[in-house]
Design a protein around this motif. Structure first.
Motif, PDB file in Angstrom:
ATOM      1  N   VAL A  29       1.003  -1.176   0.120  1.00  0.00           N
ATOM      2  CA  VAL A  29       0.090   0.026   0.197  1.00  0.00           C
ATOM      3  C   VAL A  29       0.866   1.199  -0.043  1.00  0.00           C
ATOM      4  CG1 VAL A  29      -1.828   1.249   1.285  1.00  0.00           C
ATOM      5  CG2 VAL A  29      -2.016  -0.961   1.076  1.00  0.00           C
ATOM      6  N   GLY A  30       1.994   1.498   0.836  1.00  0.00           N
ATOM      7  CA  GLY A  30       2.885   2.431   0.646  1.00  0.00           C
ATOM      8  C   GLY A  30       3.283   2.613  -0.371  1.00  0.00           C
ATOM      9  N   SER A  31       3.789   1.628  -1.369  1.00  0.00           N
ATOM     10  CA  SER A  31       4.694   1.894  -2.361  1.00  0.00           C
ATOM     11  C   SER A  31       3.405   2.204  -3.555  1.00  0.00           C
ATOM     12  CB  SER A  31       5.362   0.573  -3.090  1.00  0.00           C
ATOM     13  OG  SER A  31       4.335  -0.457  -3.248  1.00  0.00           O
ATOM     14  N   SER A  35       3.560   5.869  -5.449  1.00  0.00           N
ATOM     15  CA  SER A  35       3.695   6.067  -6.865  1.00  0.00           C
ATOM     16  C   SER A  35       2.478   6.529  -7.768  1.00  0.00           C
ATOM     17  CB  SER A  35       3.786   4.586  -7.667  1.00  0.00           C
ATOM     18  OG  SER A  35       4.878   3.849  -7.021  1.00  0.00           O
ATOM     19  N   TYR A  36       1.572   6.329  -7.167  1.00  0.00           N
ATOM     20  CA  TYR A  36       0.225   6.843  -7.587  1.00  0.00           C
ATOM     21  C   TYR A  36      -0.894   7.472  -6.879  1.00  0.00           C
ATOM     22  CZ  TYR A  36       1.368   3.194 -10.851  1.00  0.00           C
ATOM     23  OH  TYR A  36       2.263   2.295 -11.840  1.00  0.00           O
ATOM     24  N   GLY A  37      -0.249   8.080  -5.531  1.00  0.00           N
ATOM     25  CA  GLY A  37      -0.936   8.898  -4.668  1.00  0.00           C
ATOM     26  C   GLY A  37      -1.866   9.918  -5.486  1.00  0.00           C
ATOM     27  N   TRP A  38      -1.338  10.908  -6.233  1.00  0.00           N
ATOM     28  CA  TRP A  38      -1.861  12.043  -6.759  1.00  0.00           C
ATOM     29  C   TRP A  38      -3.128  11.525  -7.769  1.00  0.00           C
ATOM     30  CZ3 TRP A  38      -1.885  16.297  -4.313  1.00  0.00           C
ATOM     31  CH2 TRP A  38      -0.777  16.593  -3.735  1.00  0.00           C
ATOM     32  N   TYR A  39      -2.676  10.427  -8.333  1.00  0.00           N
ATOM     33  CA  TYR A  39      -4.017  10.092  -9.110  1.00  0.00           C
ATOM     34  C   TYR A  39      -4.989   9.684  -8.383  1.00  0.00           C
ATOM     35  CZ  TYR A  39       0.028  10.439 -12.833  1.00  0.00           C
ATOM     36  OH  TYR A  39       0.966  10.800 -13.597  1.00  0.00           O
TER      37      TYR A  39
END
Length: 183
Positions: A29-31, A35-39
């Motif tokens: 979940v952290g990775s 990687s895709y947090g803003w999306y």
């Protein structure tokens, strides 16, 4: 079931497996968030706004149907409105027809006047007179008859030229400023 009935707790192997699975899940979940947090955040906001729009349109639906039911309840209002609209259209059509008739009458009068001028011109040509001069006289008579306020034609006053004899290349007649080449 027997293990649960015996009251024995989970063994050291199961605790290590649960803790390892939790670490793997936390790492995964952290990775993903890294990687895709803003999306993911933008997608969540878009879904939220979409849900708000859908809920508003669903809430507005019954109100719109209630307005249609009110119109169906009072058909006399609709009938009066349609009659008023038809009467307004009829008045406008009558005005348009009257304007068209006036325009046609003016066109007929102009055509008749042109025909008379052509006949007069032909007759003057048959008599051997100048038809152009006669035509100008007829037009002048028509204009003077049409406008009685200006019966006397105005003559143009004698105008003197703005700069009589001015030639910028010769340097004469220019006024106060004159340029002379040096020696």
């Amino acid at each position: 079931m027997e293990l649960a009935a015996g009251g024995a707790g989970p063994g050291p192997g199961q605790a290590a497996l649960g803790r390892g699975g939790l670490e793997v899940l936390q790492h995964t979940v952290g990775s993903l968030l890294a990687s895709y947090g803003w999306y993911i955040l933008l997608a969540a906001v878009a879904i939220y706004l979409l849900m708000q729009k859908v809920s508003q349109s669903l809430a507005a639906g019954p109100r719109g149907r209630a307005g249609a039911a009110d119109a169906a309840v009072e058909p006399d209002v609709v009938v009066r409105r349609q009659e008023a609209l038809a009467a307004a259209r009829l008045r406008m059509q009558e005005e348009l027809n009257a304007q068209a008739e006036r325009y046609k009458e003016k066109q007929r009068q102009l055509e008749e006047e042109k025909r008379r001028q052509k006949i007069a011109m032909w007759e003057s040509m048959q008599e051997g007179k100048s038809y152009k001069g006669n035509l100008k006289l007829n037009q002048h008579e028509l204009e003077s008859g049409a406008s009685t306020s200006s019966a006397v034609p105005k003559s143009k006053p004698n105008k003197k030229p703005l700069r009589g004899g001015y030639n910028p290349l010769s340097g004469e007649g220019g006024g106060t400023c004159s340029w002379r080449p040096g020696r």
